[in-house]
Design a protein around this motif. Structure first.
Motif, PDB file in Angstrom:
ATOM      1  N   ILE A   9       0.845  -1.144   0.153  1.00 15.81           N
ATOM      2  CA  ILE A   9      -0.038   0.089   0.000  1.00 15.81           C
ATOM      3  C   ILE A   9       0.645   1.155  -0.167  1.00 15.81           C
ATOM      4  N   PHE A  11       0.473   5.611   0.152  1.00 18.54           N
ATOM      5  CA  PHE A  11      -0.405   6.778   0.373  1.00 18.54           C
ATOM      6  C   PHE A  11      -0.085   7.603  -0.905  1.00 18.54           C
ATOM      7  N   ARG A 344      -6.433   1.737  -5.470  1.00 22.29           N
ATOM      8  CA  ARG A 344      -6.292   3.200  -4.596  1.00 22.29           C
ATOM      9  C   ARG A 344      -7.150   3.031  -3.508  1.00 22.29           C
ATOM     10  N   PHE A 346      -7.288   1.628  -0.784  1.00 23.11           N
ATOM     11  CA  PHE A 346      -6.572   1.380   0.520  1.00 23.11           C
ATOM     12  C   PHE A 346      -5.782   2.799   0.917  1.00 23.11           C
ATOM     13  N   GLU A 347      -5.760   3.787   0.073  1.00 22.82           N
ATOM     14  CA  GLU A 347      -5.080   5.124   0.412  1.00 22.82           C
ATOM     15  C   GLU A 347      -6.160   5.553   1.171  1.00 22.82           C
ATOM     16  N   ARG A 348      -5.338   6.259   2.405  1.00 26.34           N
ATOM     17  CA  ARG A 348      -6.190   7.182   3.134  1.00 26.34           C
ATOM     18  C   ARG A 348      -6.838   8.423   2.343  1.00 26.34           C
ATOM     19  N   THR A 350      -9.088   8.194   0.451  1.00 20.41           N
ATOM     20  CA  THR A 350      -9.811   7.915  -0.936  1.00 20.41           C
ATOM     21  C   THR A 350     -11.217   7.145  -0.708  1.00 20.41           C
ATOM     22  N   ILE A 361     -11.276   6.512   5.190  1.00 24.57           N
ATOM     23  CA  ILE A 361     -10.036   5.753   5.983  1.00 24.57           C
ATOM     24  C   ILE A 361     -10.494   4.382   6.497  1.00 24.57           C
ATOM     25  N   ASN A 364      -8.255   1.817   4.621  1.00 21.78           N
ATOM     26  CA  ASN A 364      -6.745   2.020   4.934  1.00 21.78           C
ATOM     27  C   ASN A 364      -6.362   1.499   6.285  1.00 21.78           C
TER      28      ASN A 364
END
Length: 394
Positions: A9, A11, A344, A346-348, A350, A361, A364
């Motif tokens: 993952i 960010f 994407r 799992f990106e904070r 998103t 979140i 994430n």
């Protein structure tokens, strides 16, 4: 279909940094390579100039002997030799008359050149009133200049590389500063929001539970249920925010945990939200599935998978939950995830669908916990068909 590993993952800022570093690295390599090539050409030209001077000086003593041979002898066996260089005589048709060279493939358009580790000097004899002949000198290249060039290139290249690394580090910090400031500002906002949410949410839930002990008309019961659903949604968000902020400060208690009991417990927690959207449950939960993990972190994984399956599902939809000894899978038949967003999610901060509330979140947090416990996360999703997320362990 797509698979995403929790251990991979990134960010947004790390993806930006990665792109910058790749571009900067490629440009640095190209610059260093160009400088190396230019210096090599310079060293080669300098070496050839040195040999040209030496060969031309030698030709001053050799040309008179060659002229005498052309005028009086022309016997191939008595062709004059030179002690310093191998020589050859070519006619106007540029074919060898006499040659002691390593090769007779001469580039007559070049005055001096390097070929096959040999240096050749071509001297037209017309200026010496000796006809349209060409005298060629040959000597072997010892390669010392090439070795010296390589050593100097490596030393100066290493110094330049370190300078470029230092400049790149400075530029990366400069480029990421606005993004870091924006993320810090958002984190501060979340901290402040979390602090303010705790007391009112707890008070609302406590009073709702007290009110539900009394009998109310159906219309009031319905309104109380809606209030409870909204409160539990806020409570789940509060739990996520608290974990996100305090996960490094809270003590971890890893112990064998009955995931089967925990999944049923969390389903009961989300029962009213599930009923509100008239979602059908398809449960395949094996009994007494045990995994060693901190209970708070296991709860965050299950809650976020269930919350997303409910939030992004459709009215009268279905949620399928499968708990096996080595995996937990949650499938919905909701809006799905666009293909370009799957890698994407799992990106904070998103969100696959910004029309649905939330900070972005939840997944994430799932990914952070999965990375900590070496779990593997896979996602299969298709727009307007649904999404399946599986968490697997050894």
């Amino acid at each position: 279909m797509s698979a995403t590993s929790a251990s991979g993952i990134n960010f947004a800022k790390y993806r930006t940094l990665k792109s910058f570093l790749i571009l900067y690295g490629v440009m640095s390599v190209l610059i260093l390579t160009l400088l190396g090539v230019l210096y090599y050409q310079y060293a080669k030209t300098l070496m050839l100039s040195s040999h040209r001077l030496a060969m031309q000086l030698e030709s001053e003593s050799y040309v008179p002997r060659l002229s005498d041979w052309l005028e009086n002898d022309r016997n191939l066996s008595t062709f004059p030799k030179d002690l310093a260089y191998k020589t050859a005589l070519f006619g106007y048709d540029k074919k060898a008359i006499v040659s002691r060279l390593h090769t007779n493939e001469i580039h007559f358009k070049e005055n001096i050149y390097l070929f096959n580790n040999h240096i050749y000097l071509v001297i037209p004899l017309a200026p010496y009133d000796m006809g349209d002949y060409y005298l060629v000198f040959e000597t072997k290249d010892d390669g010392l200049w090439r070795q010296q060039t390589l050593e100097i290139t490596l030393v100066f290249g290493a110094v330049l590389f370190l300078i470029l690394v230092a400049v790149g580090f400075f530029l990366s910090r400069l480029i990421l500063r606005p993004m870091n400031e924006a993320i810090a500002l958002l984190d501060d906002f979340i901290k402040d929001t979390t602090h303010e949410l705790n007391t009112p949410v707890s008070a609302i839930l406590t009073n709702i539970e007290a009110l539900q002990e009394n009998a109310f008309p159906p219309s009031v019961e319905k309104k109380l249920r809606r209030i409870e659903i909204a409160s539990r949604t806020i409570s789940t968000l509060y739990d996520d925010l608290t974990y996100l902020i305090l996960n490094h400060d809270v003590a971890v208690h890893n112990a064998p945990l009955n995931l089967s009991h925990l999944v049923h417990e969390r389903l009961e927690y989300f029962r009213h939200r599930i009923e509100q959207k008239k979602i059908a449950l398809d449960l395949t939960i094996e009994r007494d599935v045990i995994f060693t993990i901190d209970q708070t972190k296991a709860t965050r994984i299950i809650d976020n998978l269930l919350s997303n399956a409910i939030k992004y599902n459709q009215m009268n939809g279905t949620i399928s939950i499968s708990l096996q000894p080595k995996s937990l899978c949650v499938r919905d038949n909701g809006i799905g995830i666009p293909p370009e967003m799957i890698d994407r999610v799992f990106e904070r901060y998103t969100r696959a669908d910004k029309s649905v509330g939330g900070f972005g979140i939840g997944l994430n947090i799932v990914a952070m916990i999965a990375k900590e416990y070496h779990l593997n996360i896979t996602i299969e999703s298709e727009e307007k068909v649904g999404t399946k997320i599986c968490v697997e362990w050894e």
